[in-house]
Design a protein around this motif. Sequence first.
Motif, short mmCIF file in Angstrom:
data_model
loop_
_atom_site.label_atom_id
_atom_site.label_comp_id
_atom_site.label_asym_id
_atom_site.label_seq_id
_atom_site.Cartn_x
_atom_site.Cartn_y
_atom_site.Cartn_z
N VAL A 164 0.98 -1.15 -0.08
CA VAL A 164 0.08 0.11 -0.08
C VAL A 164 0.76 1.13 0.11
N VAL A 165 0.85 1.87 -1.12
CA VAL A 165 1.59 3.44 -1.21
C VAL A 165 0.63 4.39 -0.83
N ASP A 166 1.01 5.12 0.61
CA ASP A 166 0.23 5.84 1.04
C ASP A 166 0.56 7.50 0.89
N HIS A 167 -0.26 8.61 1.22
CA HIS A 167 0.05 9.87 1.04
C HIS A 167 -0.01 10.23 -0.40
N ASN A 168 -0.77 9.54 -1.38
CA ASN A 168 -0.54 9.94 -2.63
C ASN A 168 -1.29 11.39 -3.13
N ASN A 169 -1.07 11.87 -4.13
CA ASN A 169 -1.92 13.04 -4.64
C ASN A 169 -2.03 12.99 -6.08
N GLU A 170 -2.38 13.96 -6.60
CA GLU A 170 -2.73 13.78 -8.02
C GLU A 170 -1.62 13.62 -9.06
N GLU A 171 -0.26 13.95 -8.60
CA GLU A 171 1.05 13.69 -9.44
C GLU A 171 1.39 12.24 -9.31
N THR A 172 0.95 11.50 -8.33
CA THR A 172 1.30 10.21 -7.94
C THR A 172 0.42 8.99 -8.33
N LEU A 177 -1.06 3.31 -9.45
CA LEU A 177 -2.17 2.46 -10.04
C LEU A 177 -1.51 1.59 -11.25
N ASP A 178 -0.92 2.33 -12.07
CA ASP A 178 -0.52 1.59 -13.26
C ASP A 178 0.35 0.62 -13.14
N ARG A 179 1.04 0.56 -12.07
CA ARG A 179 2.12 -0.35 -11.62
C ARG A 179 1.50 -1.64 -10.78
N GLY A 180 0.20 -1.54 -10.22
CA GLY A 180 -0.41 -2.46 -9.55
C GLY A 180 -0.47 -2.20 -8.01
N TYR A 181 -0.08 -1.37 -7.46
CA TYR A 181 -0.20 -0.99 -6.10
C TYR A 181 -1.30 -0.49 -5.56
N TRP A 182 -1.56 -0.74 -4.34
CA TRP A 182 -2.57 0.03 -3.73
C TRP A 182 -2.41 1.62 -3.57
N ALA A 183 -3.29 2.32 -3.85
CA ALA A 183 -2.96 3.83 -3.67
C ALA A 183 -3.87 4.34 -2.60
N ALA A 184 -3.04 4.58 -1.46
CA ALA A 184 -3.93 5.26 -0.25
C ALA A 184 -3.82 6.97 -0.55
N PHE A 185 -4.85 7.36 0.18
CA PHE A 185 -4.93 8.82 0.02
C PHE A 185 -5.18 9.45 1.62
N THR A 186 -4.34 10.33 2.07
CA THR A 186 -4.38 10.75 3.45
C THR A 186 -5.27 12.19 3.24
N ILE A 187 -6.39 12.23 3.96
CA ILE A 187 -7.35 13.42 3.88
C ILE A 187 -7.21 14.16 5.20
N TYR A 188 -6.64 15.39 4.56
CA TYR A 188 -6.31 16.42 5.88
C TYR A 188 -7.05 17.73 5.82
N PRO A 189 -7.24 18.38 6.70
CA PRO A 189 -7.89 19.63 6.64
C PRO A 189 -6.92 20.54 6.04
N HIS A 190 -7.15 21.33 5.02
CA HIS A 190 -6.43 22.41 4.35
C HIS A 190 -5.07 21.96 3.75
N THR A 191 -4.88 20.74 3.84
CA THR A 191 -3.37 20.29 3.05
C THR A 191 -3.51 19.04 2.67
N LYS A 192 -2.27 18.58 2.09
CA LYS A 192 -2.10 17.42 1.30
C LYS A 192 -3.05 16.91 0.44
N MET A 193 -4.32 16.33 0.83
CA MET A 193 -5.32 15.69 0.00
C MET A 193 -6.68 16.11 0.92
N GLY A 194 -7.56 16.88 0.17
CA GLY A 194 -8.55 17.30 0.81
C GLY A 194 -9.94 16.43 0.34
N SER A 195 -11.21 16.26 0.99
CA SER A 195 -12.08 15.77 0.48
C SER A 195 -12.65 15.96 -0.83
#
Length: 303
Positions: A164-172, A177-195
């Motif tokens: 599981v590759v975590d802390h993804n964003n739009e550029e990763t 996904l193309d390489r077959g990994y699980w893509a996890a996203f960290t949802i933080y207020p105001h930063t990193k990856m929002g809802s």
Amino acid sequence: MFIDPHIHVSSRTTDDYEAMQRAGIRAIIEPAFWLGQPRTKVGSFQDYFNSLVGWERFRASQFGIKHYCTIGLNSKEANNEALAEEVMELLPLYVGKEGVVAVGEIGYDDQTKAEDKYYRLQLDLAKEVDLPVMIHTPHRDKKRGTIKSMDVSEEHGLDPSMVVVDHNNEETVREVLDRGYWAAFTIYPHTKMGSERMVEIIRQYGAERIIVDSAADWGISDPLAVPKTAKLMKEKGIEDELIHLACYQNALTAYGQSGQMKESDWLNAEPIDQRKKLSGNTVLRGGQSPKVEGDSSSDIIEN
């Protein structure tokens, strides 16, 4: 029902546990990570790992939540090589304990030689004990660090379906996904990856191998990020099946490969009984009434 597969609940309060349970979170995974300041003795790691497989597991159960964890040497503290060597001797003692569903969170922070060394050693450990891996991708120079994390994982012969590759964003996300990994996203207020951004990721890529988590810790973060994001997805017209995958099923499938995490663990859980103690300790304080499910005399007052 929701799973939050990356949340540092040792940093959270019992109020958070109560709110999480009311919001539908039934299972959580707590990754081993750093504590905001460097630890200086190997004993502090040992006590921390003991709390992840012991007290915190019990504390969560007292609020109707099933607790799992991952065990590993975090990338930031891998740079203290003398201490890191001692921690590496501890890890084999913990990765086989009940409730440990992965080696993690491991990877890169500043992408130093020391971080690379201990990341590789822990990949080998995960492969040896046949556990999934949770990768922490760096907050700085993220794309290069994410690609390097996957390259090194493949060098060591890990199947991407176990990582599981975590802390993804739009550029990763696309390459992960193309390489077959699980893509996890960290949802933080105001930063990193929002809802809102997460909704657009699901709209563009679907939900196959995508995981939503909160990574809530001692900083500004939200332990309800998963149910809140699910609610926003629903409001924005995302199909229920995709919400279920991203906020529940994919985490169960990925970390269920450990053999330690099963849906029946929380569907058939024992009723909450706050009269219970662990090593003589309780979540209650003097004069507080325990919550006992199925006992009409339990007079605990819900907030």
